[in-house]
Motif scaffolding. Structure first.
Motif, short mmCIF file in Angstrom:
data_model
loop_
_atom_site.label_atom_id
_atom_site.label_comp_id
_atom_site.label_asym_id
_atom_site.label_seq_id
_atom_site.Cartn_x
_atom_site.Cartn_y
_atom_site.Cartn_z
N LEU A 225 0.85 -1.19 0.00
CA LEU A 225 0.00 0.00 0.00
C LEU A 225 0.88 1.23 0.00
CD1 LEU A 225 -2.90 1.25 0.34
CD2 LEU A 225 -2.40 1.31 2.80
N VAL A 226 0.60 2.14 -0.90
CA VAL A 226 1.31 3.41 -0.95
C VAL A 226 0.33 4.52 -0.58
CG1 VAL A 226 2.66 5.01 -2.34
CG2 VAL A 226 2.86 2.54 -2.73
N ILE A 227 0.69 5.28 0.41
CA ILE A 227 -0.10 6.46 0.80
C ILE A 227 0.71 7.68 0.40
CG2 ILE A 227 -1.27 7.68 2.66
CD1 ILE A 227 -1.25 5.09 4.28
N SER A 228 0.15 8.49 -0.44
CA SER A 228 0.86 9.71 -0.87
C SER A 228 0.45 10.87 0.03
CB SER A 228 0.52 10.04 -2.32
OG SER A 228 -0.85 10.32 -2.44
N ALA A 229 1.32 11.83 0.17
CA ALA A 229 1.03 13.07 0.92
C ALA A 229 0.37 12.76 2.26
CB ALA A 229 0.14 13.98 0.08
N SER A 230 1.09 12.09 3.14
CA SER A 230 0.53 11.65 4.42
C SER A 230 -0.05 12.82 5.22
CB SER A 230 1.64 10.99 5.26
OG SER A 230 2.11 9.83 4.63
N GLN A 231 -1.13 12.50 5.92
CA GLN A 231 -1.79 13.48 6.77
C GLN A 231 -1.80 12.95 8.21
OE1 GLN A 231 -5.69 13.77 5.03
NE2 GLN A 231 -4.93 14.70 3.12
N LEU A 232 -1.95 13.87 9.14
CA LEU A 232 -1.96 13.46 10.56
C LEU A 232 -3.06 12.43 10.82
CD1 LEU A 232 -1.32 16.87 12.34
CD2 LEU A 232 0.33 15.04 11.85
N GLY A 233 -4.17 12.58 10.12
CA GLY A 233 -5.29 11.65 10.29
C GLY A 233 -5.03 10.27 9.75
N ASP A 234 -3.90 10.07 9.08
CA ASP A 234 -3.55 8.75 8.58
C ASP A 234 -2.94 7.87 9.67
OD1 ASP A 234 -2.37 10.07 5.37
OD2 ASP A 234 -4.38 9.44 6.01
N SER A 235 -2.63 8.45 10.81
CA SER A 235 -2.08 7.66 11.91
C SER A 235 -3.11 6.63 12.36
CB SER A 235 -1.71 8.58 13.08
OG SER A 235 -0.65 9.43 12.75
N ALA A 236 -2.74 5.36 12.25
CA ALA A 236 -3.68 4.26 12.53
C ALA A 236 -2.97 2.94 12.31
CB ALA A 236 -4.90 4.35 11.62
N MET A 237 -3.69 1.85 12.58
CA MET A 237 -3.22 0.52 12.19
C MET A 237 -3.71 0.24 10.77
SD MET A 237 -1.45 -1.19 14.43
CE MET A 237 -1.68 -2.90 13.92
N TYR A 238 -2.87 -0.41 10.00
CA TYR A 238 -3.22 -0.76 8.64
C TYR A 238 -3.08 -2.27 8.47
CZ TYR A 238 -3.31 4.13 7.43
OH TYR A 238 -3.64 5.47 7.39
N PHE A 239 -4.13 -2.86 7.92
CA PHE A 239 -4.15 -4.30 7.74
C PHE A 239 -4.29 -4.66 6.27
CE2 PHE A 239 -4.39 -5.72 12.08
CZ PHE A 239 -4.97 -4.66 12.76
#
Lengths: 116, 115
Positions: free
Chosen positions: A77-91
């Protein structure tokens, strides 16, 4: 036995930067689907993106894209332009081709922390 | 459009008791799946129901059971609770099983604590 492996228990990324979360899978199935979910601290699983085993193009959904390498059995998984709200667990999870969410096999997850 | 609703959100039970958890899927969704999430084992599939029939079952003991009603609402039951059953139980609602049906929504879960 089928297995999903996420080798990064935790990752840090600077806000506005891109980040790649790794996922490899082990299956003898020809038809399957690969999913990524986000789980914030509230507990709800949020569906992000789906890739079918027969889909030739990598899936994209907004800031999320899936780097699918079938021969290597990886679905990063690629997340571009990370945001503070992206902080989480990813499965990462494997399921049926076509996107059914029943009978999913999940990896152990990666905890992503986005720094301001 | 209302999301997947799980009730109750939190539950505390004593060892040996039984518990029933409820899941109301999104209107029109006929498939409901249940998952157990623990720190040690991660997310594990319990069972999947479609049109009132159990379609798949994970590797859990018979103390774990479920059912689905004609309105697609689902319940899961755990009898003779053990400390190890403490977990977040998640319900997932899907439109249907088949190519192109990529809709997938989870509820917020029921956090069960067994003491």
């Amino acid at each position: 036995a089928q297995k999903i492996t996420q080798t990064q228990p935790g990752m840090f990324v600077q806000e506005k930067e891109a980040v790649t979360l790794d996922c490899t899978y082990d299956t003898s199935d020809q038809s399957y689907g690969l999913f990524w979910y986000k789980q914030p601290s509230s507990g709800e699983m949020i569906f992000l993106i789906y890739q079918g085993s027969y889909d030739e193009q990598n899936a994209t959904e907004g800031r999320y894209s899936l780097n699918f390498q079938k021969a290597r059995k990886s679905a990063n998984l690629v997340i571009s332009a990370s945001q503070l709200g992206d902080s989480a667990m990813y499965f990462c999870a494997k399921g049926d081709y076509g996107g059914s969410q029943g009978n999913l096999i999940f990896g152990k997850g990666t905890k992503l922390s986005v720094k301001p | 459009k209302a999301g997947v609703t799980q009730t109750p959100r939190y539950l505390i039970k004593t060892r040996g008791q039984q518990v029933t958890l409820s899941c109301s899927p999104i209107s029109g969704h006929r498939s409901v799946s249940w998952y157990q999430q623990t720190p040690g084992q991660g997310l594990q599939f319990l069972f999947e129901y479609f049109s009132e029939t159990q379609r798949n079952k994970g590797n859990f003991p018979g103390r774990f059971s479920g059912r689905q009603f004609s309105n697609s609402r689902s319940e899961m039951n755990v009898s003779t609770l053990e400390l190890g059953d403490s977990a977040l139980y998640l319900c997932a609602s899907s439109l249907d099983r088949g190519p192109g049906s990529t809709e997938a929504f989870f509820g917020q879960g029921t956090r069960l604590t067994v003491v």
